[in-house]
Motif scaffolding. Sequence first.
Motif, PDB file in Angstrom:
ATOM      1  N   LEU A  84       0.828  -1.203   0.000  1.00  0.00           N
ATOM      2  CA  LEU A  84       0.000   0.000   0.000  1.00  0.00           C
ATOM      3  C   LEU A  84       0.862   1.252   0.000  1.00  0.00           C
ATOM      4  O   LEU A  84       2.077   1.196   0.186  1.00  0.00           O
ATOM      5  N   SER A  85       0.201   2.381  -0.183  1.00  0.00           N
ATOM      6  CA  SER A  85       0.848   3.686  -0.120  1.00  0.00           C
ATOM      7  C   SER A  85       0.136   4.529   0.933  1.00  0.00           C
ATOM      8  O   SER A  85      -0.985   4.209   1.363  1.00  0.00           O
ATOM      9  N   ILE A  86       0.778   5.614   1.334  1.00  0.00           N
ATOM     10  CA  ILE A  86       0.169   6.531   2.291  1.00  0.00           C
ATOM     11  C   ILE A  86      -1.147   7.088   1.746  1.00  0.00           C
ATOM     12  O   ILE A  86      -2.042   7.474   2.512  1.00  0.00           O
ATOM     13  N   THR A  87      -1.294   7.084   0.416  1.00  0.00           N
ATOM     14  CA  THR A  87      -2.528   7.584  -0.191  1.00  0.00           C
ATOM     15  C   THR A  87      -3.684   6.591  -0.080  1.00  0.00           C
ATOM     16  O   THR A  87      -4.834   6.926  -0.382  1.00  0.00           O
ATOM     17  N   ASP A  88      -3.380   5.364   0.347  1.00  0.00           N
ATOM     18  CA  ASP A  88      -4.415   4.349   0.492  1.00  0.00           C
ATOM     19  C   ASP A  88      -5.130   4.418   1.837  1.00  0.00           C
ATOM     20  O   ASP A  88      -6.094   3.673   2.067  1.00  0.00           O
ATOM     21  N   ILE A  89      -4.623   5.255   2.732  1.00  0.00           N
ATOM     22  CA  ILE A  89      -5.266   5.423   4.030  1.00  0.00           C
ATOM     23  C   ILE A  89      -5.653   6.893   4.197  1.00  0.00           C
ATOM     24  O   ILE A  89      -5.339   7.736   3.343  1.00  0.00           O
ATOM     25  N   THR A  90      -6.321   7.193   5.295  1.00  0.00           N
ATOM     26  CA  THR A  90      -6.621   8.582   5.629  1.00  0.00           C
ATOM     27  C   THR A  90      -5.811   8.961   6.860  1.00  0.00           C
ATOM     28  O   THR A  90      -6.171   8.592   7.982  1.00  0.00           O
ATOM     29  N   PRO A  91      -4.693   9.671   6.657  1.00  0.00           N
ATOM     30  CA  PRO A  91      -3.898  10.074   7.815  1.00  0.00           C
ATOM     31  C   PRO A  91      -4.659  11.132   8.621  1.00  0.00           C
ATOM     32  O   PRO A  91      -5.265  12.047   8.059  1.00  0.00           O
ATOM     33  N   VAL A  92      -4.631  10.987   9.927  1.00  0.00           N
ATOM     34  CA  VAL A  92      -5.239  11.973  10.818  1.00  0.00           C
ATOM     35  C   VAL A  92      -4.086  12.509  11.681  1.00  0.00           C
ATOM     36  O   VAL A  92      -3.616  11.826  12.579  1.00  0.00           O
ATOM     37  N   TYR A  93      -3.643  13.720  11.339  1.00  0.00           N
ATOM     38  CA  TYR A  93      -2.457  14.262  11.990  1.00  0.00           C
ATOM     39  C   TYR A  93      -2.814  14.919  13.316  1.00  0.00           C
ATOM     40  O   TYR A  93      -3.476  15.968  13.356  1.00  0.00           O
ATOM     41  N   LEU A  94      -2.365  14.289  14.405  1.00  0.00           N
ATOM     42  CA  LEU A  94      -2.652  14.767  15.746  1.00  0.00           C
ATOM     43  C   LEU A  94      -1.432  14.578  16.642  1.00  0.00           C
ATOM     44  O   LEU A  94      -0.709  13.582  16.507  1.00  0.00           O
TER      45      LEU A  94
ATOM     46  N   ALA B  68      -6.768  10.421  22.608  1.00  0.00           N
ATOM     47  CA  ALA B  68      -8.192  10.670  22.846  1.00  0.00           C
ATOM     48  C   ALA B  68      -9.024  10.165  21.671  1.00  0.00           C
ATOM     49  O   ALA B  68     -10.075   9.528  21.861  1.00  0.00           O
ATOM     50  N   ALA B  69      -8.569  10.432  20.451  1.00  0.00           N
ATOM     51  CA  ALA B  69      -9.285   9.962  19.262  1.00  0.00           C
ATOM     52  C   ALA B  69      -9.280   8.440  19.193  1.00  0.00           C
ATOM     53  O   ALA B  69     -10.276   7.805  18.815  1.00  0.00           O
ATOM     54  N   PHE B  70      -8.180   7.836  19.578  1.00  0.00           N
ATOM     55  CA  PHE B  70      -8.031   6.381  19.583  1.00  0.00           C
ATOM     56  C   PHE B  70      -8.995   5.750  20.592  1.00  0.00           C
ATOM     57  O   PHE B  70      -9.666   4.752  20.298  1.00  0.00           O
ATOM     58  N   GLU B  71      -9.076   6.360  21.765  1.00  0.00           N
ATOM     59  CA  GLU B  71      -9.945   5.822  22.821  1.00  0.00           C
ATOM     60  C   GLU B  71     -11.426   5.893  22.454  1.00  0.00           C
ATOM     61  O   GLU B  71     -12.198   4.981  22.764  1.00  0.00           O
ATOM     62  N   ARG B  72     -11.834   6.982  21.809  1.00  0.00           N
ATOM     63  CA  ARG B  72     -13.264   7.120  21.502  1.00  0.00           C
ATOM     64  C   ARG B  72     -13.641   6.487  20.162  1.00  0.00           C
ATOM     65  O   ARG B  72     -14.805   6.546  19.748  1.00  0.00           O
ATOM     66  N   GLY B  73     -12.666   5.880  19.483  1.00  0.00           N
ATOM     67  CA  GLY B  73     -12.965   5.170  18.250  1.00  0.00           C
ATOM     68  C   GLY B  73     -13.067   6.042  17.020  1.00  0.00           C
ATOM     69  O   GLY B  73     -13.605   5.611  15.992  1.00  0.00           O
ATOM     70  N   SER B  74     -12.518   7.276  17.096  1.00  0.00           N
ATOM     71  CA  SER B  74     -12.574   8.180  15.942  1.00  0.00           C
ATOM     72  C   SER B  74     -11.563   7.806  14.858  1.00  0.00           C
ATOM     73  O   SER B  74     -11.660   8.274  13.731  1.00  0.00           O
ATOM     74  N   VAL B  75     -10.577   7.007  15.227  1.00  0.00           N
ATOM     75  CA  VAL B  75      -9.586   6.520  14.263  1.00  0.00           C
ATOM     76  C   VAL B  75      -9.492   5.010  14.409  1.00  0.00           C
ATOM     77  O   VAL B  75      -9.851   4.439  15.444  1.00  0.00           O
ATOM     78  N   ASP B  76      -9.012   4.363  13.360  1.00  0.00           N
ATOM     79  CA  ASP B  76      -8.927   2.901  13.361  1.00  0.00           C
ATOM     80  C   ASP B  76      -7.606   2.382  13.896  1.00  0.00           C
ATOM     81  O   ASP B  76      -7.514   1.224  14.333  1.00  0.00           O
ATOM     82  N   ALA B  77      -6.577   3.219  13.832  1.00  0.00           N
ATOM     83  CA  ALA B  77      -5.258   2.810  14.309  1.00  0.00           C
ATOM     84  C   ALA B  77      -4.485   4.055  14.734  1.00  0.00           C
ATOM     85  O   ALA B  77      -4.847   5.186  14.372  1.00  0.00           O
TER      86      ALA B  77
END
Length: 321
Positions: A156-166, A173-182
């Motif tokens: 895969l490439s970085i373009t195959d995912i949706t990076p969430v820059y935090l 916090a996003a990880f705990e509430r399920g806003s991101v997958d990884a």
Amino acid sequence: MRTITLRRSLVALFAAAISFGAITHAQAETLRIGYQKYGTLVLLKSSGALEKRLAEKGIEVQWTEFPAGPQLLEGLNVGSIDFGTTGETPPVFAQAAGADLLYVAFEPPAPLSEAILLPKDSPITSVAELKGKKVALNKGSNVHYLLVRALEEAGLSITDITPVYLPPADARAAFERGSVDAWVIWDPFQAAAEQQLQARTLRDGQGLVSNHQFYLAARPFAEKHPEVVVALVDEIRKTGEWTRANVDEVTAQVAPLLGLSPEITRAAVERQSYGAQLITPEVASAQQKIADTFSDLKLIPKRLSIAEVIWRQPAKVAQAQ
């Protein structure tokens, strides 16, 4: 009246000149170090060994904490610090942005000290399954390269995912509430998520990236004060050797600083690497590969030459040690 005014102006200018000279002199006698909440510099700071050694040279040490490597190198770029430590990727982004920095030293590889984490109940079992998913990371940090390499390994490439820059706190916090997958993260945040959230490791850096820690300096400071740089690296190396031989004591010292349990802290301490040394050709070559990767992906605007930003210890300083 005009004569009095002229005299006052001259006095003011003279006073300003004296003040400027004093400031310049003070800056020349101060080493400003940027550090992060975790790492060898934290232990060096608490020991006072560097202050004692540099006091003999008439140099004071100032310490400034930064939340992550990219912010630390921005501080170096704008002239608020002279020296600091980051992972592999921040220096690449900083150099691409025009920062006048030099790589001074590095720690041995620590590939287990960063990982792609999943929530404990995530159905994902492979990196390939991240396609189309949201992945949190600190942009421009060491884990940025880990993610790129892990995706490449999975086809895969970085373009195959949706990076969430935090930054780390917001990412957790996003990880705990399920806003991101990884979440791609480093220690001690990694160890904390593993033990407090039962996060699962999808892929760490083993066999994929080195995850070197680099020590960098502002070029003007390193070129003007090479003997200070050498002394600093020497004290970092000594601190690392002591840490490796005193894990229990280090854990007890660092845990309160991090606000983490001894169990979490120890896991992070044991995964870290120790033994700072000046940059070798092999490490410079590995860093060039990282820079080329980000250039090819258009994540930085131009090709870089890492060789141009490697600090070389002057022979006269080496002879004096």
